[in-house]
Design a protein around this motif. Structure first.
Motif, mmCIF file in Angstrom:
data_model
loop_
_atom_site.group_PDB
_atom_site.id
_atom_site.type_symbol
_atom_site.label_atom_id
_atom_site.label_comp_id
_atom_site.label_asym_id
_atom_site.label_seq_id
_atom_site.Cartn_x
_atom_site.Cartn_y
_atom_site.Cartn_z
ATOM 1 N N ILE B 2 0.833 -1.197 0.000
ATOM 2 C CA ILE B 2 0.000 0.000 0.000
ATOM 3 C C ILE B 2 0.872 1.253 0.000
ATOM 4 O O ILE B 2 0.564 2.227 -0.656
ATOM 5 C CB ILE B 2 -0.902 0.023 1.235
ATOM 6 N N TYR B 7 -0.477 8.006 -5.316
ATOM 7 C CA TYR B 7 -1.825 8.255 -5.796
ATOM 8 C C TYR B 7 -1.933 9.718 -6.158
ATOM 9 O O TYR B 7 -1.949 10.583 -5.297
ATOM 10 C CB TYR B 7 -2.796 7.860 -4.702
ATOM 11 N N ASN B 148 -0.064 -2.132 -9.921
ATOM 12 C CA ASN B 148 -1.276 -1.674 -9.239
ATOM 13 C C ASN B 148 -2.467 -1.472 -10.176
ATOM 14 O O ASN B 148 -3.434 -0.804 -9.805
ATOM 15 C CB ASN B 148 -0.994 -0.343 -8.536
ATOM 16 N N ARG B 151 -5.987 -1.927 -8.928
ATOM 17 C CA ARG B 151 -6.438 -0.863 -8.011
ATOM 18 C C ARG B 151 -6.902 0.367 -8.773
ATOM 19 O O ARG B 151 -7.828 1.052 -8.337
ATOM 20 C CB ARG B 151 -5.317 -0.506 -7.025
ATOM 21 N N HIS B 154 -10.372 -0.159 -9.540
ATOM 22 C CA HIS B 154 -11.229 0.013 -8.359
ATOM 23 C C HIS B 154 -11.424 1.492 -8.024
ATOM 24 O O HIS B 154 -12.522 1.928 -7.674
ATOM 25 C CB HIS B 154 -10.642 -0.725 -7.156
ATOM 26 N N ASP B 172 -12.203 0.116 -3.809
ATOM 27 C CA ASP B 172 -10.765 0.020 -3.532
ATOM 28 C C ASP B 172 -10.597 -0.402 -2.077
ATOM 29 O O ASP B 172 -10.123 0.354 -1.231
ATOM 30 C CB ASP B 172 -10.084 1.360 -3.814
ATOM 31 N N ARG B 174 -10.336 -4.157 0.695
ATOM 32 C CA ARG B 174 -9.993 -5.579 0.784
ATOM 33 C C ARG B 174 -10.873 -6.265 1.831
ATOM 34 O O ARG B 174 -11.477 -5.616 2.682
ATOM 35 C CB ARG B 174 -8.524 -5.731 1.143
ATOM 36 N N ASP B 195 -8.661 -8.787 -2.534
ATOM 37 C CA ASP B 195 -9.348 -7.575 -2.947
ATOM 38 C C ASP B 195 -10.850 -7.821 -2.828
ATOM 39 O O ASP B 195 -11.306 -8.961 -2.913
ATOM 40 C CB ASP B 195 -9.011 -7.228 -4.400
#
Lengths: 145, 447
Positions: B2, B7, B148, B151, B154, B172, B174, B195
């Motif tokens: 993570i 991002y 990724n 993700r 998501h 996004d 789990r 996920d």
């Protein structure tokens, strides 16, 4: 495999006389700590109260423990699969402790007894039926040494 | 994993909130899901060649769009249209859709996008279009490491869901759960994480000891769970990034039913001794333990309200398992469940207004919700056996586990994860590699 077939065949024949109320009274799953000293007692749904038959079994266990003073035991408390996991962990602990209390009133030191609850995690009978559930609502006395 | 997910959100164009026309109502069972076209994200041939090498996927643009499409489909609120009917090419659609082509196939919303490979990073742009109004509703871009890519799908779904429903998404995220294998009498259980859509399953324990009831910390990547390590059932803490675990409930007896407080700084759990289970908290910083309930009955399955001021739990102090609410210091205990049957596993909704629970009545198990004062009980699903609901972070979906009946040899038994919308609609099997139980839903990984 063969043994389990034989066992389940017996189980189906004896359904009517293996339960009193919903407490298991049969011998199918019972093992023995010594000759005539059964290792387990059974409970009604959601209950941790000892039945008359359970008390008799536990008095025999207490007598055997008094004679074999070097043996310690673990009381494994269990529940059937018809309850939420967390509540059943607590219920198994409560059942094993009601056995512990009874053994202690018959002179067995609390130092010789430990308690563990498995909740519904370790059934002896895999079936999803009232007879299977009654066999799984139990406290089993296991030698610790 | 993570941590290094960089991002970056770049607003390509200003978002036109004012003239949003499409809206999806998530408060009712949605019998007419919104027809949406998810155009495969376009990709230039150089980027595609480079990404094929790193990711071993033929076309990562269409793979990402499949992730989005699948998320939208399972939400039950959207009806992704078949790509066979699409008339416009992905790259051209992304520049300026020909809205008449899309309205011809009855799409009301359209997602387009573009993928590049730049400086070993994956850069993804996407736009959401209102087909009937002929307007762009949203345009965003992300840069991340190529691995990724799921993700990204998501996050795109979360953005689209939020734009169209007005509420945060839950894609996004789990799920941590207990993976189960082997016969009922000797079940092997492992902690597993995947996920939300069932991909990227990882096993966190080996199955050497029994593990139960994992729960996410709502603020980070920590898990609390019950382990029978060395045959001592105790509450543990596990950091899923470092793999480091430690006992936190090392009391002179069994500790179980752990859950984090909403700020993630405390664990609330049950401690059983001498046949009595009560509720305790432990402060994770200074390890101070506080006793919250003190009653000869079984008090367990505690769960905090999202503001941390209240705790719901279940107790059999009335003679049978029922749901109670108290202040977080243990005062003002009040029973709230009064319907017929037994009630367990209360979990407070992240929105604060509802408590989800398991109910047993006349041999059937139900997952339901009630208001926090016990009024407005609503049963969402009935089955032979099911329990342990866990809320999606936006409080719109519940995940739980269900077991099937077995015959006297144990045949026919299975344990599976299921999800259902708060509306009572959209009940779905959640695919797992093995049998599964005790699911817990994480918070959104990115915001």
């Amino acid at each position: 495999m063969l043994a389990s077939l034989v066992l389940s065949a017996c189980a189906t024949k004896k359904v009517t006389n293996q339960m009193q109320g919903d407490v298991y009274t049969g011998k199918d799953t019972v093992e023995y700590l010594a000759s005539g000293v059964a290792d387990r007692v059974f409970f009604a749904t959601n209950e941790s109260v000892l039945t008359t038959a359970s008390r008799e079994t536990l008095r025999k266990q207490a007598a055997w423990l008094r004679k074999n003073s070097k043996i310690n035991v673990v009381l494994e408390g269990h529940a059937d699969e018809r309850g939420t996991r967390e509540y059943n962990l607590a219920l198994g602990e409560r059942r094993a402790n009601s056995v512990k209390d009874y053994l202690m009133t018959y002179g067995i030191s609390g130092n010789r007894i430990s308690v563990i609850s498995y909740g519904k995690e370790r059934p002896v009978d895999s079936g999803s039926n009232p007879l299977a559930w009654s066999k799984n609502r139990r406290s089993v006395t296991v030698k610790a040494n | 994993m993570i941590k290094y997910f960089k991002y970056i959100v770049i607003f390509l164009f200003s978002i036109t909130h004012a003239n949003a026309l499409i809206e999806v109502d998530i408060t009712r069972g949605n019998l007419n899901p919104l027809p949406i076209a998810v155009s495969p994200l376009s990709i230039d041939s150089n980027s595609n060649e480079a990404l094929q090498k790193t990711l071993k996927k033929k076309n990562i643009g269409s793979e990402i769009s499949k992730v989005v499409e699948n998320n939208l489909q399972t939400s039950g609120l959207f009806n992704p249209l078949s790509k066979d009917a699409f008339l416009q090419k992905p790259d051209i659609a992304h520049l300026k859709p020909r809205f008449e082509d899309w309205s011809l196939i009855k799409a009301q919303a359209l997602i387009t996008g573009k993928v590049f490979y730049q400086n070993e990073k994956l850069r993804v742009e996407f736009r959401l279009w209102d087909v009937l109004a002929g307007k762009e509703m949203m345009a965003l871009a992300f840069t991340t490491v190529p691995t990724n890519w799921r993700r990204v799908g998501h996050i795109i779904t979360d953005k689209v869901y939020e734009r169209l429903t007005g509420e945060k998404g839950y894609f996004d995220t789990r799920i941590i759960y207990v993976s189960e294998e082997g016969p009922k009498t000797k079940r092997i259980k492992k902690l597993a994480i995947m996920d939300q859509d069932g991909f990227n399953t990882k096993y966190l324990t080996l199955g050497n000891e029994l593990v139960l009831t994992p729960r996410f910390n709502p603020t980070n990547q920590m898990i609390t769970y019950l382990s029978y390590f060395r045959n001592l059932p105790r509450v543990y803490l596990l950091d899923i990034e470092t793999g480091i675990q430690e006992v936190v409930g090392d009391f002179p007896g069994m500790t179980f039913a752990p859950r984090f407080s909403p700020n993630g700084k405390k664990i609330i759990m049950s401690f059983a001794m001498d046949g009595n289970s009560d509720i305790y908290t432990m402060d994770l910083e200074n390890r101070v333990v506080e006793r919250i309930t003190n009653h000869p009955s079984i008090d367990t399955s505690p769960s905090y309200s999202p503001d941390g001021k209240y705790i719901c739990f279940n107790s059999d102090r009335s003679g049978y398992q029922q749901i109670y609410v108290m202040k977080s210091d243990g005062t003002k205990v009040k029973r709230i469940s009064f319907g017929k049957g037994l009630y367990g596993t209360p979990v407070w909704s992240p929105r604060g207004d509802l408590i989800a629970f398991t109910k047993l009545h006349k041999g059937k198990f139900y997952i339901g919700v009630m208001r926090t004062d016990g009024s407005g009980e609503r049963l969402l699903t009935e089955n032979f056996y099911q329990e342990a609901p866990s809320w999606s972070p936006n409080g719109r979906v519940l995940i739980f586990y269900r077991e099937t009946k077995s015959d006297s040899e144990g045949k026919g038994f299975s344990a599976k994860l299921w999800s259902i919308d708060l509306t009572g609609y959209n009940e779905r099997l959640v695919d797992t590699e093995t049998d599964a139980s005790d699911p817990s839903w994480s918070s959104l990984l990115s915001n």
